[in-house]
Design a protein around this motif. Structure first.
Motif, short mmCIF file in Angstrom:
data_model
loop_
_atom_site.label_atom_id
_atom_site.label_comp_id
_atom_site.label_asym_id
_atom_site.label_seq_id
_atom_site.Cartn_x
_atom_site.Cartn_y
_atom_site.Cartn_z
N UNK A 45 0.80 -1.22 0.00
CA UNK A 45 0.00 0.00 0.00
C UNK A 45 0.83 1.27 0.00
N UNK A 46 2.14 1.13 0.03
CA UNK A 46 3.02 2.31 0.05
C UNK A 46 4.40 1.89 -0.43
N UNK A 47 5.15 2.87 -0.91
CA UNK A 47 6.57 2.68 -1.22
C UNK A 47 7.37 3.47 -0.20
N UNK A 48 8.39 2.80 0.38
CA UNK A 48 9.15 3.36 1.49
C UNK A 48 10.61 3.61 1.10
N UNK A 49 11.21 4.57 1.83
CA UNK A 49 12.66 4.75 1.80
C UNK A 49 13.19 4.53 3.21
N UNK A 50 14.27 3.73 3.30
CA UNK A 50 14.91 3.45 4.59
C UNK A 50 16.40 3.80 4.52
N UNK A 51 16.96 4.09 5.68
CA UNK A 51 18.41 4.19 5.80
C UNK A 51 18.94 2.75 5.78
N UNK A 52 19.72 2.38 4.76
CA UNK A 52 20.13 0.98 4.66
C UNK A 52 21.06 0.51 5.78
N UNK A 53 21.70 1.42 6.48
CA UNK A 53 22.61 1.01 7.55
C UNK A 53 21.88 0.75 8.86
N UNK A 76 16.09 2.76 9.57
CA UNK A 76 15.20 3.87 9.92
C UNK A 76 14.40 4.30 8.70
N UNK A 77 13.07 4.45 8.91
CA UNK A 77 12.21 4.91 7.83
C UNK A 77 12.46 6.39 7.58
N UNK A 78 12.71 6.75 6.29
CA UNK A 78 13.00 8.13 5.92
C UNK A 78 11.77 8.83 5.36
N UNK A 79 11.09 8.19 4.42
CA UNK A 79 9.87 8.76 3.84
C UNK A 79 9.05 7.64 3.20
N UNK A 80 7.81 7.97 2.85
CA UNK A 80 6.99 7.02 2.10
C UNK A 80 5.96 7.78 1.28
N UNK A 81 5.46 7.12 0.23
CA UNK A 81 4.29 7.62 -0.50
C UNK A 81 3.19 6.58 -0.42
N UNK A 82 1.95 7.04 -0.32
CA UNK A 82 0.80 6.15 -0.35
C UNK A 82 0.45 5.83 -1.80
N UNK A 83 0.08 4.59 -2.07
CA UNK A 83 -0.25 4.19 -3.43
C UNK A 83 -1.61 4.68 -3.88
#
Length: 530
Positions: free
Chosen positions: A244-252, A255-262
């Motif tokens: 239901x969403x696409x996320x961005x995380x800090x790969x190290x 931590x969730x950085x941002x997301x968009x709702x589909x």
């Protein structure tokens, strides 16, 4: 093998944009450059025999795509009932199998909706000396590519995939990233490549509150996408689509950085791997078929602020887009509609049909000014990569394509539901054994043509066969197949015959898998062997 023209072009070592070793390292799902091999000189006309250096049967069934490291090509496969999972290594030059490793036994495999997926669909990822094979909740393992020895495994990370797993692992630095978007729980995990220990796990946060159909509870939470690593403003991000969403995380750290709702519609069953070009992330919403171009500079919920353009026209559920220069190309899941957009602005350039049978689950690839499309119906079409729609060739195989091609130098490795092929200019191999009285699939209709091919009366039409199974295809039509026994021929080279049509369901669906029968190919009937 008949060799027509001596070609040594594969020795030259062609490099991909940012990867100096990419000519022999197609290391992951969609390769190191999102399906792009700009200098590879591939044939545009090919078949089961023409411009084929070798063809190798792969036992059982899997939809994982081939990965390549130097002289090795790897795929995964599984028993059709999911009880045994394998990794298979083929020599790139000869097509000979070098390793056939049973990775896992599975006590209780998922077998519902068997026509929608296999038990070996996630594509492995490979690097020098190691390959990481992933089967979702069935387990993940690291294998030594020279000896085949298992270096570590994890079988404790689980979710209910409902129709089995498809998300592929990716690696960055010393971490391997795994995605679990099931109907029961949804999370991303980062493991240490060296030993498989967990570095971090992060749960998905956004829930739309939509209610899926009653017969498929929580179906709106499952997804099958593969993440990607990008670098923006000097910092890395793990871009990971969920249902239901696409996320961005800090790969190290996770931590969730941002997301968009589909957004509106059921945005689940996402399979697209995101692409990062022109400072934008391109991904889609799965079943609701919405394409997004996202600025990755935000934080929190950026749905209203950082989506630069979006469209539903010509967007697919399964095949991912392909970006070449400033053009973005897509093909629809069904109907063979090819669309081209300006990737920066979202302006549509063209939308045209390939024609014929065109059911696509395979994302397109680009090589040397050309775009290659492979369909589930055995079609392989090539168009010019330009702002004008120009079809260069249409090729046909009597097989099924669901897996992504891999490109090595001036050759392409493609996987059908039964074989691996190395496509390269200047080679020809013998055709697979033909089955007497089978009818050739029409170019314009699926399944058996209404008018059967004329038979040689001396051909044998009453054969010993083994029932491989039947299912309802994506169009709701019953399909089943048999393995034909050929005395004196190795079992892995025995041919198959497929019957398509609802009239065969009552006749064949009661058989058990691998049941031995007498098959009358003329009458298309079978009798149990005593």
């Amino acid at each position: 093998m008949k060799k027509i023209i001596l070609s040594a072009s594969w020795l030259l070592g062609i490099s991909l944009f940012s990867s100096p070793m990419a000519s022999t390292h197609w290391n992951q799902f969609r390769g190191p450059n999102d399906g792009v091999a700009p200098n590879a000189k591939l044939p545009i006309n090919f078949s089961d025999t023409k411009n084929v250096k070798w063809r190798t049967p792969i036992h059982d069934l899997g939809w994982s795509s081939p990965v390549i490291w130097e002289k090795q090509v790897w795929v995964t496969t599984a028993k059709k009932d999911g009880t045994e999972l394998f990794a298979v290594c083929v020599n790139l030059e000869t097509g000979k199998i070098e390793h056939d490793i049973k990775v896992f036994d599975v006590a209780n495999p998922q077998n519902e909706w068997s026509h929608l997926n296999t038990h070996a669909t996630p594509t492995p990822i490979i690097e020098a000396g190691r390959i990481y094979v992933h089967f979702g909740s069935y387990g993940t393992a690291c294998l030594d590519t020279q000896t085949g020895r298992k270096l570590w495994e994890r079988r404790d990370l689980n979710c209910d995939h409902r129709v089995r797993a498809a998300s592929c692992p990716i690696i960055d630095g010393d971490l391997i990233f795994l995605t679990y978007d099931g109907v029961d729980q949804q999370f991303v995990a980062a493991l240490e490549k060296e030993n498989g220990k967990t570095r971090w796990m992060t749960k998905r946060t956004y829930k739309s509150g939509r209610v899926p159909p009653k017969d498929k509870p929580n179906d709106n939470r499952k997804s099958y996408a593969t993440p990607t690593i990008i670098e923006h403003d000097g910092k890395k991000q793990l871009i990971s689509p969920a249902a239901e969403a696409t996320y961005s995380y800090d790969p190290s750290t996770g931590k969730e950085l941002w997301f968009i709702r589909h957004g509106s519609g059921y945005g689940y069953n996402v399979t697209c791997r995101p692409i990062f070009r022109h400072g934008l992330i391109f991904t889609n919403s799965g079943i609701s078929k919405k394409l997004f171009a996202i600025d990755p500079s935000g934080s929190g919920d950026v749905t209203e602020s950082h989506i630069k353009w979006t469209t539903r026209r010509g967007v697919s559920n399964i095949p991912a887009p392909l970006i070449v220069g400033e053009n973005l190309y897509m093909i629809t899941d069904s109907g063979g509609m090819v669309s081209c957009y300006n990737a920066k602005t979202g302006k549509q350039i063209f939308s045209e049909r390939l024609g014929g049978l065109q059911n696509h689950w395979v994302s397109p690839v680009y090589a040397n000014g050309k775009i290659y499309f492979f369909s589930k119906d055995g079609g392989a079409s090539v168009i010019e990569a330009s702002s004008e729609f120009k079809v260069l060739s249409k090729n046909e195989f009597d097989t099924v394509f669901v897996s992504m091609p891999a490109i090595a130098g001036d050759s392409m490795i493609i996987r059908s539901d039964t074989h691996l092929y190395r496509i390269a200019k200047g080679y020809e191999i013998k055709a697979l054994p033909k089955i007497a009285s089978t009818t050739k699939r029409s170019k314009n209709t699926k399944g058996l043509s209404k008018k059967p091919q004329q038979r040689n009366p001396n051909n044998i039409v009453d054969v010993t066969a083994y029932y491989l199974g039947g299912k309802t295809n994506s169009k709701g039509i019953f399909e089943c197949s048999f393995l034909i026994e050929e005395p004196g021929v190795p079992k892995d080279e025995w041919p198959q015959v497929k019957f398509t049509g609802d009239r065969f369901q009552a006749a064949f669906s009661g058989y058990k898998q691998y049941q031995k029968v007498n098959l009358d190919l003329a009458k298309r009937t079978a009798l149990r062997k005593k």
